[in-house]
Design an enzyme around this catalytic site. Structure first.
Site, mmCIF file in Angstrom:
data_model
loop_
_atom_site.group_PDB
_atom_site.id
_atom_site.type_symbol
_atom_site.label_atom_id
_atom_site.label_comp_id
_atom_site.label_asym_id
_atom_site.label_seq_id
_atom_site.Cartn_x
_atom_site.Cartn_y
_atom_site.Cartn_z
ATOM 1 C CG ASP A 92 -29.447 33.028 106.668
ATOM 2 O OD1 ASP A 92 -30.177 32.460 107.413
ATOM 3 O OD2 ASP A 92 -28.389 32.689 106.032
ATOM 4 C CD GLU B 22 -25.011 27.887 109.022
ATOM 5 O OE1 GLU B 22 -25.118 27.082 108.344
ATOM 6 O OE2 GLU B 22 -25.841 28.442 109.775
HETATM 7 C C1 FRU Z 1 -27.720 30.089 107.685
HETATM 8 C C2 FRU Z 1 -27.608 29.256 106.374
HETATM 9 C C3 FRU Z 1 -26.459 29.910 105.657
HETATM 10 C C4 FRU Z 1 -26.647 29.348 104.136
HETATM 11 C C5 FRU Z 1 -28.447 29.617 104.219
HETATM 12 C C6 FRU Z 1 -29.053 28.943 103.454
HETATM 13 O O1 FRU Z 1 -28.850 30.008 108.359
HETATM 14 O O2 FRU Z 1 -27.365 28.140 106.725
HETATM 15 O O3 FRU Z 1 -25.131 29.415 105.896
HETATM 16 O O4 FRU Z 1 -26.178 30.187 103.263
HETATM 17 O O5 FRU Z 1 -28.678 29.548 105.637
HETATM 18 O O6 FRU Z 1 -30.375 29.052 103.551
#
Ligand code: FRU
Length: 718
Positions: free
Chosen positions: A42, A252
């Site tokens: 992300d 998320e």
């Molecule tokens: C989304 C996620 C988030 C988390 C991150 C961990 O892609 O699962 O919810 O903070 O990636 O790398």
């Protein structure tokens, strides 16, 4: 003073310039951001300050798959050219190698008024007054894999996710974690059991209430929590939102931001944007938005933006709801073959369909009978298409209908298709979940024609089953969600803090948890999407979030490499000459109208025999934009079933006038935007180097008034 590292990087750059080897590995994005090496997911902490765009990102400093999550960092002055900076927040382990804290996703703000008190004195002005830094604050999820007690007394349980902050007084280069972390220890009491699924804080300054607002996700509950704060350290729970719309898998990376409606500065609306995984529009990861209002404490969605799964559009006709569970398919007028011969609709509570929130009634059509091994077909009676939309509930494994393999030994479809004139004109497979979700087909172009539905399950592999229910005909679609992007590769989208409302800019992770850790790139894995500018537009009385690549991208365009006007493009394929290297890195724009044909489009990354090709086009009968990557190149990196990578992605775009598609091709991706910005389709592709032909095509007749123009897109890395 020039530091040693500066000398080293100047030397390296010089070297790269000489041998032209920088960012030229196979599939290396030329005008998208990707880390030099290792795994990225992300985008995090997008903040614009003092002429600099900061891009932090989920990063594994130690490998090319997910792990040791840290915040990588890059900066840019134009969203196009990026400079890599050292890791900002690095995963922490104890002396035994147990990971104590990973830095999960979050956001960043610049605390210009020093509400946090983290500013430090950096000098004195000519009146003798102190000058203070403007602290940059990162707000992130502390993911604690190992139980331990912190030196500040916090008792951390294994797997706990809490919200924490860190600050930087040197524009994000070096960071100090706040000693009182975490600032939000866990979810509110009624969700205390969700302490391992509470994450991804997005924080912004809310001017009307003079407060910091945080939105964070209870991922498994599909609930977003709103908090407020005066100082970024003490947070008060204000409200919650959800579940709504696409509410499966996990929610998320939520965010919320204002935009003006139709450019009118007096009409502000707020947009909720969030990732959903699994349960996206194709399979695994997807992104949805909801438009509404926000008063500093509570988000209220516009009624037109929330879809109750148990309600169908007014004046819809139920074609089949499979309620007659003691009848055979033959008795309800359908036909079934293979293992389904002699059987009929099943009681949903006894078969593999879960999470039946959206499910109406008791019975369901399913091909999960003795497990996944059942194969055969189930065919509806013929009917006359009289309304604009066909909608239905569907669940099951992702085994799409592929016209190139259908009926051959390679056929592996588990699909629900609409057949008109002997042709499959629409087909839907499951999204790799057992949750029934709504999907709609625009059949305006087929009104008056005879049609039937065909369920085909030729597959006995894992997840090789499909459930279908509640087939309805209506004049408006039965939506499940507002999808932000109709392709498989746009996730965890985040927007920039620190820009004015009309400049709201989003970046998404151009990958998908369904296969992302296996894509065939090295020594890096994953790229970011093109940064896109957002706006709200009223289109056919519906407020839509629209997007276009940021204007700054045009600084990389070459002069026009091809430009042509076809008053009538003939049926078949027309090759156009785009010189290397720009046949693999270009913007191709097409504006066109329907002639006597039914489809028009562009074929990219093609070889002479069309055995490799990425097909992008518009279907005049289905009124939809499509991207087909079934034969786009390598997908052997997926070694499990169902293979979520191949597919054809469709987005409705109803229009009577000319249509424009702007297509951005990079070495391993294609992003398609229609001229109005309401359709975006983002898709990774991994073609062979020598598949680089560019073709236009028209199906079943001509395409009229076609303007084609091509600009190369130069590398932003050299
Ligand atoms: C989304 C996620 C988030 C988390 C991150 C961990 O892609 O699962 O919810 O903070 O990636 O790398």
């Amino acid at each position: 003073m020039v530091s040693l590292t500066t000398y080293v990087s100047i030397a390296l750059l010089g070297f790269a310039g000489l041998v032209r080897s920088y960012y030229t590995e196979p599939y290396r994005p030329q005008f998208h951001f990707s880390p030099q090496q290792n795994w990225m997911n992300d985008p995090n902490g997008l903040v614009y300050f003092n002429g600099t765009y900061h891009l932090f990102y989920q990063y594994n400093p130690n490998g090319t798959t997910w792990g040791f999550m840290s915040w990588g960092h890059a900066i840019s002055t134009d969203l196009v050219h990026w400079k890599h900076l050292p890791v900002a927040l690095e995963c922490e382990s104890d002396s035994n190698g147990n990971v104590l804290q990973m830095f999960f996703s979050g956001s960043a703000v610049v605390d210009v008024d020093n509400t946090s008190g983290f500013a430090v004195r950096v000098g004195t002005d000519r009146h003798g007054h102190a000058i203070y830094s403007k602290p940059m604050i990162a707000i992130y999820t502390s993911n604690y894999p190992t139980a331990h007690n912190q030196s500040n007394g916090a008792v951390i349980r294994a797997g706990q996710q809490s919200q924490s902050i860190a600050y930087s007084n040197d524009n994000g280069l070096t960071w100090t974690q706040y000693e009182g972390n975490p600032v939000i220890y866990g979810p509110p009491p009624q969700y205390a059991d969700q302490y391992q699924q509470f994450r991804d804080p997005f924080v912004f300054w809310h001017e009307p209430t003079s407060k910091w607002i945080m939105i964070a996700s209870l991922a498994m509950e599909h609930i977003l929590l709103f908090y407020s704060s005066d100082n970024l350290t003490n947070w008060t729970l204000e409200s919650q939102f959800g579940p709504a719309n696409a509410r499966f898998g996990q929610w998320e990376c939520p965010s919320i931001f204002p935009l003006y409606l139709d450019g009118d500065m007096d009409t502000e609306k707020w947009v909720l944007l969030m990732g959903i995984n699994p349960g996206g529009v194709i399979t695994a990861s997807g992104t949805q938005y909801i438009v509404g209002s926000f008063n500093g404490t509570t988000f209220v969605p516009d009624p037109t933006n929330v879809y109750d799964p148990t309600q169908v559009p007014a004046n819809s006709t139920v074609f089949q709801d499979f309620e007659e569970i003691s009848s055979t398919f033959e008795q309800i007028g359908w036909n079934s073959t293979g293992d389904f011969a002699g059987l009929g609709p099943q009681n949903a509570s006894t078969v593999q369909v879960w999470n039946i929130e959206g499910y109406l009634g008791t019975g369901v059509l399913t091909t999960y009978l003795f497990g996944d091994i059942a194969t055969g077909t189930i065919t509806s009676p013929t009917f006359n298409i009289t309304k604009n939309y066909i909608s239905f509930l569907i669940a099951g494994g992702y085994y799409p209908y592929n016209p190139a393999t259908a009926g051959t030994p390679q056929d592996n479809q588990v699909s629900f298709s609409l057949i008109v004139g002997g042709q499959v004109v629409y087909s839907q497979t499951g999204t790799d979940t057992e949750d029934l979700v709504w999907r709609s087909w625009d059949v305006t172009g087929y009104i008056g024609q005879q049609a039937y539905f065909l369920v085909t399950d030729v597959n006995t592999g894992p997840f090789a089953h499909l459930s279908v229910d509640e087939i309805i005909f209506s004049n408006s679609p039965k939506n499940e969600a507002n999808w932000f992007d109709f392709g498989p590769d746009l996730y965890a989208a985040a927007t920039y803090n620190g820009l004015s409302v009309p400049d709201r800019t989003v970046i998404g992770w151009m990958n998908n948890w369904g296969y992302g850790q296996n894509i065939p790139t090295s020594p890096w894995r994953s790229a970011m999407s093109i940064p896109r500018n957002l706006a709200l537009k009223t289109i056919n009385n519906i407020v839509k979030l629209v997007q276009q690549p940021v204007q700054e991208l045009s600084s990389l365009y070459t002069s026009k490499l091809y430009s042509h006007w076809f008053s009538s493009l003939p049926s078949g394929e027309t090759t156009i000459n785009v010189p290397a290297p720009y046949n693999t890195q270009m913007k191709i724009s097409v504006t066109f109208q329907r002639g006597s044909g039914t489809k028009f489009g562009v074929i990219l990354r093609s070889n002479a025999t069309d055995t490799q090709e990425t097909v992008i086009g518009y279907d005049f009968l289905g009124q939809s934009v499509f991207v087909d990557r079934f034969n786009a190149g390598d997908n052997s990196f997926v070694t499990w079933q169902p293979n979520p990578f191949p597919g054809r992605y469709v987005a409705t775009l109803a229009t009577s006038g000319p249509i424009t598609l702007n297509i951005f091709l990079d070495w391993s991706s294609v992003e398609v935007f229609d001229g109005t910005g309401q359709v975006a389709i983002t898709s990774q592709i991994f073609p062979l180097d020598d598949s680089a032909m560019v073709k236009l095509f028209s199906v079943g007749g001509t395409t009229k008034n076609l303007a084609v123009s091509v600009n190369g897109i130069k590398s932003s890395w050299t």
